[in-house]
Scaffold this motif. Structure first.
Motif, PDB file in Angstrom:
ATOM      1  N   LEU A 115     -10.655  24.724  -3.593  1.00 40.84           N
ATOM      2  CA  LEU A 115      -9.878  25.330  -4.672  1.00 40.84           C
ATOM      3  C   LEU A 115      -8.733  26.176  -4.155  1.00 40.84           C
ATOM      4  CD1 LEU A 115     -12.662  26.294  -7.207  1.00 40.84           C
ATOM      5  CD2 LEU A 115     -11.142  24.341  -7.246  1.00 40.84           C
ATOM      6  N   THR A 116      -8.763  26.518  -2.875  1.00 41.37           N
ATOM      7  CA  THR A 116      -7.684  27.325  -2.298  1.00 41.37           C
ATOM      8  C   THR A 116      -6.513  26.459  -1.846  1.00 41.37           C
ATOM      9  OG1 THR A 116      -8.730  27.238  -0.115  1.00 41.37           O
ATOM     10  CG2 THR A 116      -9.273  29.119  -1.550  1.00 41.37           C
ATOM     11  N   GLY A 117      -6.582  25.170  -2.049  1.00 41.09           N
ATOM     12  CA  GLY A 117      -5.480  24.288  -1.732  1.00 41.09           C
ATOM     13  C   GLY A 117      -5.612  23.565  -0.412  1.00 41.09           C
ATOM     14  N   GLY A 118      -6.591  23.864   0.373  1.00 41.13           N
ATOM     15  CA  GLY A 118      -6.770  23.205   1.656  1.00 41.13           C
ATOM     16  C   GLY A 118      -7.812  22.111   1.578  1.00 41.13           C
ATOM     17  N   MET A 119      -8.175  21.644   2.738  1.00 38.30           N
ATOM     18  CA  MET A 119      -9.218  20.619   2.832  1.00 38.30           C
ATOM     19  C   MET A 119     -10.342  21.168   3.700  1.00 38.30           C
ATOM     20  SD  MET A 119      -8.297  17.935   1.142  1.00 38.30           S
ATOM     21  CE  MET A 119      -8.904  16.398   1.733  1.00 38.30           C
ATOM     22  N   ALA A 120     -11.539  20.962   3.249  1.00 35.91           N
ATOM     23  CA  ALA A 120     -12.715  21.342   4.026  1.00 35.91           C
ATOM     24  C   ALA A 120     -13.437  20.058   4.420  1.00 35.91           C
ATOM     25  CB  ALA A 120     -13.629  22.249   3.220  1.00 35.91           C
ATOM     26  N   GLY A 121     -14.253  20.162   5.419  1.00 31.25           N
ATOM     27  CA  GLY A 121     -15.015  18.999   5.836  1.00 31.25           C
ATOM     28  C   GLY A 121     -16.466  19.128   5.418  1.00 31.25           C
ATOM     29  N   ALA A 122     -17.050  18.040   5.009  1.00 25.36           N
ATOM     30  CA  ALA A 122     -18.467  18.006   4.657  1.00 25.36           C
ATOM     31  C   ALA A 122     -19.111  16.866   5.434  1.00 25.36           C
ATOM     32  CB  ALA A 122     -18.651  17.786   3.164  1.00 25.36           C
ATOM     33  N   ARG A 123     -20.234  17.162   6.044  1.00 23.84           N
ATOM     34  CA  ARG A 123     -20.946  16.122   6.791  1.00 23.84           C
ATOM     35  C   ARG A 123     -21.363  14.999   5.850  1.00 23.84           C
ATOM     36  NH1 ARG A 123     -25.724  19.099   8.695  1.00 23.84           N
ATOM     37  NH2 ARG A 123     -26.567  17.015   8.623  1.00 23.84           N
ATOM     38  N   VAL A 124     -21.300  13.786   6.353  1.00 28.62           N
ATOM     39  CA  VAL A 124     -21.727  12.616   5.584  1.00 28.62           C
ATOM     40  C   VAL A 124     -23.188  12.776   5.159  1.00 28.62           C
ATOM     41  CG1 VAL A 124     -22.128  10.124   5.722  1.00 28.62           C
ATOM     42  CG2 VAL A 124     -20.049  11.104   6.684  1.00 28.62           C
ATOM     43  N   ALA A 125     -23.969  13.427   6.009  1.00 26.61           N
ATOM     44  CA  ALA A 125     -25.394  13.610   5.721  1.00 26.61           C
ATOM     45  C   ALA A 125     -25.637  14.392   4.434  1.00 26.61           C
ATOM     46  CB  ALA A 125     -26.076  14.308   6.898  1.00 26.61           C
ATOM     47  N   TYR A 126     -24.696  15.249   4.010  1.00 25.59           N
ATOM     48  CA  TYR A 126     -24.872  15.982   2.755  1.00 25.59           C
ATOM     49  C   TYR A 126     -24.959  15.040   1.564  1.00 25.59           C
ATOM     50  CZ  TYR A 126     -23.889  20.553   4.806  1.00 25.59           C
ATOM     51  OH  TYR A 126     -23.943  21.700   5.534  1.00 25.59           O
ATOM     52  N   PHE A 127     -24.300  13.899   1.645  1.00 22.84           N
ATOM     53  CA  PHE A 127     -24.219  13.001   0.502  1.00 22.84           C
ATOM     54  C   PHE A 127     -25.264  11.893   0.512  1.00 22.84           C
ATOM     55  CE2 PHE A 127     -20.031  14.904   1.054  1.00 22.84           C
ATOM     56  CZ  PHE A 127     -19.843  15.443  -0.210  1.00 22.84           C
ATOM     57  N   THR A 128     -25.983  11.713   1.611  1.00 22.86           N
ATOM     58  CA  THR A 128     -26.967  10.621   1.678  1.00 22.86           C
ATOM     59  C   THR A 128     -28.161  10.798   0.736  1.00 22.86           C
ATOM     60  OG1 THR A 128     -27.971  11.641   3.639  1.00 22.86           O
ATOM     61  CG2 THR A 128     -26.349   9.890   4.006  1.00 22.86           C
ATOM     62  N   PRO A 129     -28.606  12.002   0.390  1.00 22.75           N
ATOM     63  CA  PRO A 129     -29.725  12.099  -0.561  1.00 22.75           C
ATOM     64  C   PRO A 129     -29.441  11.490  -1.925  1.00 22.75           C
ATOM     65  CG  PRO A 129     -29.497  14.163   0.605  1.00 22.75           C
ATOM     66  CD  PRO A 129     -28.308  13.319   0.972  1.00 22.75           C
ATOM     67  N   VAL A 130     -28.184  11.330  -2.260  1.00 22.17           N
ATOM     68  CA  VAL A 130     -27.833  10.720  -3.545  1.00 22.17           C
ATOM     69  C   VAL A 130     -28.357   9.282  -3.612  1.00 22.17           C
ATOM     70  CG1 VAL A 130     -25.889  10.049  -5.026  1.00 22.17           C
ATOM     71  CG2 VAL A 130     -25.845  12.232  -3.827  1.00 22.17           C
ATOM     72  N   LEU A 131     -28.446   8.617  -2.466  1.00 22.21           N
ATOM     73  CA  LEU A 131     -28.966   7.248  -2.432  1.00 22.21           C
ATOM     74  C   LEU A 131     -30.393   7.183  -2.959  1.00 22.21           C
ATOM     75  CD1 LEU A 131     -27.722   6.264   1.138  1.00 22.21           C
ATOM     76  CD2 LEU A 131     -26.751   5.514  -1.047  1.00 22.21           C
ATOM     77  N   VAL A 132     -31.211   8.141  -2.574  1.00 19.42           N
ATOM     78  CA  VAL A 132     -32.613   8.163  -3.017  1.00 19.42           C
ATOM     79  C   VAL A 132     -32.698   8.472  -4.505  1.00 19.42           C
ATOM     80  CG1 VAL A 132     -34.848   9.294  -2.697  1.00 19.42           C
ATOM     81  CG2 VAL A 132     -33.420   8.768  -0.710  1.00 19.42           C
ATOM     82  N   VAL A 133     -31.883   9.406  -4.967  1.00 20.86           N
ATOM     83  CA  VAL A 133     -31.896   9.762  -6.392  1.00 20.86           C
ATOM     84  C   VAL A 133     -31.470   8.566  -7.243  1.00 20.86           C
ATOM     85  CG1 VAL A 133     -30.903  11.293  -8.136  1.00 20.86           C
ATOM     86  CG2 VAL A 133     -31.496  12.193  -5.891  1.00 20.86           C
TER      87      VAL A 133
END
Length: 192
Positions: free
Chosen positions: A38-56
């Motif tokens: 929201l501050t206008g920049g880009m942050a990085g997020a590990r791919v692993a943060y998004f993998t639990p969505v596969l199980v859901v």
């Protein structure tokens, strides 16, 4: 009932989702996805943060597959079968977490809990999206810098807590117990 669980509900897809979670987490888990802030920049997020969505998504797919006429005449309540399968899904999460990180296991349980609550209140598609939106909100809004300039996370951004955080595990476990109890009645509009 075993045939129903395998042929109609297709609970085996959850095992495939865990295999995919481990494969993606093991090969690309340390990779970073750019996420806007929201501050206008880009942050990085590990791919692993998004993998639990596969199980859901896999769990919601299984819960969505119904044969109402067969379920209403079944000797064994299908909802008990579903509750057992969802509980087993949560039990398998720490096993996968040993391979890809315990934070992924905790996030799987956390997102599954949020998905079950959303499923109870709405439908399967919404339940799958809620977890992803929660993760995005954690990454975009949950990061702060402490007084010394080190990156940290806010108290509510549970997905960003380290895997060894007992408090985050406790919140995920309590939320899962509540979600399991709420989802026992099935999606809204199907109560008997």
């Amino acid at each position: 009932m075993n045939r129903y669980a395998l042929a109609v509900r297709r609970w085996w897809t959850v095992l495939l989702a865990y295999v995919l979670l481990v494969a993606v987490g093991g090969t690309m888990g340390d990779g970073v996805l750019p996420v806007p802030t929201l501050t206008g920049g880009m942050a990085g997020a590990r791919v692993a943060y998004f993998t639990p969505v596969l199980v859901v998504i896999a769990v919601m797919y299984c819960l969505d597959r119904r044969l109402p006429s067969a379920e209403s005449t079944a000797v064994v309540p299908v909802r008990r079968l579903d509750q057992a399968a969802v509980f087993l899904t949560a039990v398998l999460a720490p096993g996968a977490g040993l391979l890809v990180g315990m934070d992924v296991a905790r996030n799987t349980i956390l997102l599954l809990s949020l998905g079950l609550v959303a499923w109870r209140l709405s439908n399967e598609a919404t339940a799958s999206a809620v977890g992803l939106l929660f993760l995005i909100a954690n990454v975009m809004l949950g990061r702060v810098h402490d007084g010394m300039g080190h990156a940290s996370h806010t108290w509510w951004a549970l997905a960003l807590y380290p895997g060894r955080s007992v408090g985050a595990w406790l919140v995920a476990a309590v939320l899962f117990a509540v979600a399991l109890k709420l989802s026992a009645a099935g999606p809204r509009g199907t109560e008997r």
